[in-house]
Structures are given as structure tokens and as C-alpha cells.
Scaffold this motif. Structure first.
Motif, PDB file in Angstrom:
ATOM      1  N   ALA A 147       0.816  -1.219   0.000  1.00 35.89           N
ATOM      2  CA  ALA A 147       0.000   0.000   0.000  1.00 35.89           C
ATOM      3  C   ALA A 147       0.845   1.262   0.000  1.00 35.89           C
ATOM      4  N   ASP A 148       2.067   1.170   0.517  1.00 39.23           N
ATOM      5  CA  ASP A 148       2.930   2.347   0.630  1.00 39.23           C
ATOM      6  C   ASP A 148       4.362   1.969   0.253  1.00 39.23           C
ATOM      7  N   PRO A 149       4.792   2.284  -0.976  1.00 35.59           N
ATOM      8  CA  PRO A 149       6.127   1.910  -1.461  1.00 35.59           C
ATOM      9  C   PRO A 149       7.282   2.504  -0.652  1.00 35.59           C
ATOM     10  N   LEU A 150       7.007   3.532   0.154  1.00 40.36           N
ATOM     11  CA  LEU A 150       8.083   4.112   0.952  1.00 40.36           C
ATOM     12  C   LEU A 150       8.661   3.099   1.936  1.00 40.36           C
ATOM     13  N   LEU A 151       7.888   2.086   2.284  1.00 43.43           N
ATOM     14  CA  LEU A 151       8.392   1.047   3.186  1.00 43.43           C
ATOM     15  C   LEU A 151       9.579   0.319   2.576  1.00 43.43           C
ATOM     16  N   ASP A 152       9.551   0.101   1.272  1.00 42.42           N
ATOM     17  CA  ASP A 152      10.686  -0.548   0.607  1.00 42.42           C
ATOM     18  C   ASP A 152      11.930   0.331   0.688  1.00 42.42           C
ATOM     19  N   ARG A 153      11.753   1.636   0.612  1.00 42.16           N
ATOM     20  CA  ARG A 153      12.901   2.540   0.729  1.00 42.16           C
ATOM     21  C   ARG A 153      13.504   2.442   2.132  1.00 42.16           C
ATOM     22  N   PHE A 154      12.660   2.400   3.148  1.00 43.13           N
ATOM     23  CA  PHE A 154      13.171   2.224   4.502  1.00 43.13           C
ATOM     24  C   PHE A 154      13.944   0.908   4.617  1.00 43.13           C
ATOM     25  N   ALA A 155      13.395  -0.159   4.058  1.00 46.27           N
ATOM     26  CA  ALA A 155      14.047  -1.471   4.135  1.00 46.27           C
ATOM     27  C   ALA A 155      15.407  -1.434   3.445  1.00 46.27           C
ATOM     28  N   ASP A 156      15.490  -0.763   2.316  1.00 45.61           N
ATOM     29  CA  ASP A 156      16.774  -0.653   1.601  1.00 45.61           C
ATOM     30  C   ASP A 156      17.783   0.149   2.413  1.00 45.61           C
ATOM     31  N   ARG A 157      17.328   1.198   3.077  1.00 44.94           N
ATOM     32  CA  ARG A 157      18.229   1.999   3.909  1.00 44.94           C
ATOM     33  C   ARG A 157      18.714   1.203   5.120  1.00 44.94           C
ATOM     34  N   LEU A 158      17.848   0.369   5.674  1.00 48.71           N
ATOM     35  CA  LEU A 158      18.262  -0.499   6.784  1.00 48.71           C
ATOM     36  C   LEU A 158      19.332  -1.482   6.322  1.00 48.71           C
ATOM     37  N   ASP A 159      19.130  -2.063   5.150  1.00 47.28           N
ATOM     38  CA  ASP A 159      20.115  -3.006   4.610  1.00 47.28           C
ATOM     39  C   ASP A 159      21.450  -2.309   4.359  1.00 47.28           C
ATOM     40  N   ALA A 160      21.398  -1.073   3.861  1.00 48.55           N
ATOM     41  CA  ALA A 160      22.622  -0.322   3.589  1.00 48.55           C
ATOM     42  C   ALA A 160      23.379  -0.030   4.885  1.00 48.55           C
ATOM     43  N   ALA A 161      22.635   0.320   5.937  1.00 47.53           N
ATOM     44  CA  ALA A 161      23.269   0.588   7.231  1.00 47.53           C
ATOM     45  C   ALA A 161      23.916  -0.677   7.784  1.00 47.53           C
ATOM     46  N   LEU A 162      23.219  -1.799   7.669  1.00 49.57           N
ATOM     47  CA  LEU A 162      23.768  -3.068   8.154  1.00 49.57           C
ATOM     48  C   LEU A 162      25.031  -3.441   7.388  1.00 49.57           C
ATOM     49  N   THR A 163      25.034  -3.250   6.084  1.00 52.40           N
ATOM     50  CA  THR A 163      26.202  -3.562   5.261  1.00 52.40           C
ATOM     51  C   THR A 163      27.411  -2.745   5.711  1.00 52.40           C
ATOM     52  N   ARG A 164      27.205  -1.475   6.019  1.00 52.43           N
ATOM     53  CA  ARG A 164      28.305  -0.642   6.473  1.00 52.43           C
ATOM     54  C   ARG A 164      28.801  -1.094   7.842  1.00 52.43           C
ATOM     55  N   ALA A 165      27.875  -1.520   8.703  1.00 49.02           N
ATOM     56  CA  ALA A 165      28.280  -2.038  10.013  1.00 49.02           C
ATOM     57  C   ALA A 165      29.099  -3.313   9.850  1.00 49.02           C
ATOM     58  N   GLU A 166      28.666  -4.169   8.958  1.00 47.89           N
ATOM     59  CA  GLU A 166      29.403  -5.408   8.700  1.00 47.89           C
ATOM     60  C   GLU A 166      30.788  -5.127   8.131  1.00 47.89           C
ATOM     61  N   GLY A 167      30.947  -3.986   7.489  1.00 44.98           N
ATOM     62  CA  GLY A 167      32.242  -3.594   6.939  1.00 44.98           C
ATOM     63  C   GLY A 167      33.142  -2.909   7.957  1.00 44.98           C
ATOM     64  N   GLY A 168      32.687  -2.817   9.205  1.00 50.85           N
ATOM     65  CA  GLY A 168      33.527  -2.269  10.262  1.00 50.85           C
ATOM     66  C   GLY A 168      33.116  -0.907  10.770  1.00 50.85           C
ATOM     67  N   GLU A 169      32.093  -0.283  10.159  1.00 47.14           N
ATOM     68  CA  GLU A 169      31.627   1.023  10.618  1.00 47.14           C
ATOM     69  C   GLU A 169      30.594   0.809  11.720  1.00 47.14           C
ATOM     70  N   THR A 170      31.085   0.576  12.920  1.00 45.46           N
ATOM     71  CA  THR A 170      30.232   0.133  14.022  1.00 45.46           C
ATOM     72  C   THR A 170      29.146   1.139  14.393  1.00 45.46           C
ATOM     73  N   ASP A 171      29.364   2.437  14.081  1.00 43.36           N
ATOM     74  CA  ASP A 171      28.343   3.428  14.423  1.00 43.36           C
ATOM     75  C   ASP A 171      27.085   3.294  13.577  1.00 43.36           C
ATOM     76  N   HIS A 172      27.143   2.468  12.509  1.00 42.13           N
ATOM     77  CA  HIS A 172      25.967   2.318  11.651  1.00 42.13           C
ATOM     78  C   HIS A 172      24.951   1.306  12.185  1.00 42.13           C
ATOM     79  N   VAL A 173      25.164   0.836  13.414  1.00 40.45           N
ATOM     80  CA  VAL A 173      24.121   0.047  14.080  1.00 40.45           C
ATOM     81  C   VAL A 173      23.260   0.963  14.938  1.00 40.45           C
TER      82      VAL A 173
END
Length: 202
Positions: A147-173
């Protein structure tokens, strides 16, 4: 749903102080359009601006509350979305909050102590669990995302933050000055509460 200029104002309920660029990053609208919309909101008394940033006013919040009733009527009357929100609040939301606390602190002789992230194995396990919760979140909120495509954008941003945390940028959690999992999750949670007309759990 909201018109683009209304969505720009709505974005200020998700991030209390935002530039047009920061608001556009959240809502996915062109930055120039967001700037025009927010300047219009200032003229209408729905927002204030200083030093290139905008903040919603009480009149702006009241204006949005009135708009939400019609804009989100279908969402608020959808039983499947209602069930999804129950699963969200009682399941993945509590899990993310617990994992954030676990990420921020470690137990030292029974005393919660700030995590210095020296134990990479422990951190990796938390990130793995967090990744699985974020994946589950997409499934839980799927009816609302339809019903609201903006939810997919939030999900993508969450995945991007997690990827950066996994790469060692601990503040992205859980960092508050970056687009961290915690920051994006808070914005997404506020967004879905406003869509569905619910109150934030205590």
C-alpha cells in the motif's frame, strides 16, 4: 495517500530537524521539489526554518493529523495490515530494540558496560541476528509495503546501514549522527504508526 508536498511536510515528523537534502533522502522525492514544498509549509505556518533546516510546527502536525484520516483510510481499515502491525510491534520491533541494547553494552561481572567492539566474534553474531530480523521485517510489513512503497525505501536503507556495520563502521548500528539501523528504524516506526493511526508503545 499523501500528495508530494504533503509527504515533504510529513517527513519532518520522522526527522525533527532536516534540510531539504536530508528530507529528500528519507522520502525519495527530488530535493528541489522538497525544498519548494517546505518553503511553502513555512509560508503556511506549518514549519519553521533556520540555517537551511526545517522543523514542523504544532499547526503543521495538526494539519497532517487531519490529512491522515482520509489519506490513510484504506490502510487503517485493512485487517491484514492491522495483523501485520501486531506482528511488527510484538515481534521484530522488540527484537531490534533488544539487539541494539546488546550491541551497545556488554556484561562485565554483572554490570552493563559500553561495548568497545573489541570482541569481533560477538559483534559478528549480533549483526547476523540483526540481518535475519531485518529480512523478516520485510515479510512482516509486506502488506503495508504494497500500500505504501516508501516502506521498501526504509528497508533498503536499513540493509545499507547493516552492510556498512558489517564492513567495520560500528556506528551504523546505533549511532545517532549517521543513517544507522537505529536511526532508520525509528523513522520507519514513526512512519508506520502515522499511516496506521497507532500510538508508539511505551
Amino acid at each position: 495517500m499523501l500528495e508530494p508536498h504533503q509527504l515533504a511536510l510529513h517527513t519532518l515528523t520522522l526527522r525533527q530537524l532536516a534540510s531539504a537534502e536530508q528530507a529528500a533522502h528519507i522520502n525519495g522525492l527530488p530535493e528541489a521539489d522538497v525544498a519548494t514544498a517546505l518553503d511553502r509549509a513555512v509560508a503556511d505556518g506549518h514549519a519553521i526554518t533556520a540555517r537551511g533546516s526545517y522543523m514542523i510546527t504544532p499547526a503543521g502536525r495538526s494539519h497532517l493529523d487531519g490529512l491522515y484520516v482520509d489519506a490513510f483510510a484504506a490502510i487503517r481499515s485493512d485487517d491484514e495490515i492491522g495483523a501485520a502491525m501486531e506482528s511488527f510491534e510484538e515481534g521484530v520491533n522488540k527484537q531490534v530494540l533488544a539487539l541494539t541494547t546488546e550491541w551497545q553494552t556488554v556484561d562485565v561481572d554483572g554490570v552493563p558496560t559500553p561495548n568497545d567492539h573489541s570482541d569481533s566474534d560477538r559483534d559478528a553474531k549480533i549483526l547476523d541476528r540483526l540481518g535475519r530480523v531485518l529480512e523478516k521485517t520485510r515479510k512482516v510489513l509486506a502488506p503495508l509495503a504494497t500500500a505504501d512503497p516508501l516502506l521498501d525505501r526504509f528497508a533498503d536503507r536499513l540493509d545499507a546501514a547493516l552492510t556498512r556495520a558489517e564492513g567495520g563502521e560500528t556506528d551504523h548500528v546505533s549511532g545517532v549522527r549517521v543513517d544507522s539501523v537505529h536511526t532508520v528504524w525509528f523513522q520507519m516506526h514513526e512512519h508506520v504508526l502515522r499511516l496506521t493511526g497507532r500510538e508508539r508503545p511505551e
